[in-house]
Design a protein around this motif. Structure first.
Motif, short mmCIF file in Angstrom:
data_model
loop_
_atom_site.label_atom_id
_atom_site.label_comp_id
_atom_site.label_asym_id
_atom_site.label_seq_id
_atom_site.Cartn_x
_atom_site.Cartn_y
_atom_site.Cartn_z
N SER A 239 60.26 30.61 3.15
CA SER A 239 61.69 30.89 3.21
C SER A 239 62.40 30.39 1.95
N PHE A 240 62.01 29.18 1.50
CA PHE A 240 62.56 28.66 0.24
C PHE A 240 62.30 29.64 -0.90
N GLU A 241 61.08 30.09 -1.00
CA GLU A 241 60.71 30.98 -2.10
C GLU A 241 61.41 32.33 -2.01
N SER A 242 61.60 32.81 -0.79
CA SER A 242 62.29 34.10 -0.65
C SER A 242 63.74 34.01 -1.11
N HIS A 243 64.30 32.80 -1.06
CA HIS A 243 65.67 32.58 -1.53
C HIS A 243 65.68 32.01 -2.96
N GLN A 244 64.52 32.04 -3.60
CA GLN A 244 64.39 31.65 -5.02
C GLN A 244 64.89 30.23 -5.29
N LEU A 245 64.36 29.30 -4.50
CA LEU A 245 64.77 27.91 -4.63
C LEU A 245 64.62 27.41 -6.06
N ASP A 247 64.75 28.98 -8.89
CA ASP A 247 65.80 29.52 -9.75
C ASP A 247 67.14 28.86 -9.47
N VAL A 248 67.43 28.62 -8.18
CA VAL A 248 68.69 27.98 -7.80
C VAL A 248 68.80 26.59 -8.43
#
Length: 264
Positions: A239-245, A247-248
């Motif tokens: 889930s973290f990766e799908s929200h591009q942690l 990059d954030v």
């Protein structure tokens, strides 16, 4: 250093006073200048240090700690340049303010050390990065590194990396606190009480940090060790990766770095 002057005795200033004493500086050799009389009296009683007006303080100090806000630095430099001990090392803790800014503001030729500390300094677990200006002697450098080591860990970096340090360790504790807030909120949304959510989150974070610090293993290795294929941790990390942690976080750190550059 026979005499150490501290300009600004807020929370960070007090932490540095405690570090100086832990390092072995006699309390009677430390003098603070603080506009709030009640605060100055509080610290004098607590640590046995001296309190003087700014002009007297800077005229006697062999090492002068400027623990003031970036926006106040120019005013402070203008105030002290006529009285400063010309051989004193000036140690600045203001985010974004370059060594050249301090040198030009003083116009006295004093050697300058730039430091970026962080708030865990208050509990002896700080991270400080120092950059040395021209003319800083080996003894002065040793003194700065020495007393800062009493607050946690210290590294030396070239000054052009100080904005990156600010974005990493200087602002970093706030990133951590925000993540803790999010975890607590997430736990409460799953049905846990505020007290239990807070206890579970804080101890988990503290334990994970201790494991990372003491195990000798990288964060990547420890993450992989706790992540079973198709397990609960893997689901969360996906889930973290799908929200591009990544990059954030990188974008947030760049924003902090850019703001530090603007403060110069």
């Amino acid at each position: 250093m026979n005499q150490v002057g501290v300009i600004g005795a807020g929370v960070m200033g007090e932490a540095l006073i405690a570090a100086l004493i832990s390092y072995g500086t006699a309390p009677g050799s430390i003098t603070i200048s603080e506009k709030r009389k009640d605060r100055a009296d509080e610290l004098r009683t607590r640590y046995g240090i001296k309190v003087e007006d700014v002009a007297t303080n800077v005229s006697k100090a062999d090492a002068l700690l400027l623990v003031v806000k970036p926006q106040d630095m120019a005013t402070v430099l203008d105030e002290i340049k006529g009285s400063i001990n010309k051989s004193a090392v000036v140690i600045t803790f203001a985010a974004g303010k370059k060594i050249s800014f301090i040198e030009q503001g003083l116009g006295t030729g004093n050697p300058v050390v730039r430091v970026m500390p962080n708030t865990p300094t208050l509990v002896g677990a700080g991270m400080a990065a120092i950059s040395l200006g021209a003319g800083v002697s080996a003894d002065q450098s040793k003194f700065v590194s020495g007393f800062l080591a009493a607050t946690g860990k210290v590294i030396e970096v070239s000054e052009d990396l100080q904005d990156a340090v600010t974005a990493t360790s200087g602002s970093g504790p706030a990133y951590f606190f925000r993540f803790v807030e999010a975890m607590v909120d997430g736990a409460k949304a799953l049905g846990l009480s505020d007290a239990d959510a807070t206890t579970l989150t804080v101890q988990t974070i503290v334990g994970a940090a201790k494991l990372l610090d003491e195990s000798g293993k990288s964060a990547t290795t420890l993450r992989e060790n706790v992540t079973s294929p198709n397990g609960t941790t893997a689901a969360a990390l996906a889930s973290f990766e799908s929200h591009q942690l990544g990059d954030v976080v990188a974008q947030a750190m760049k924003a902090a770095r850019d703001r530090s550059q603007e403060l110069a």
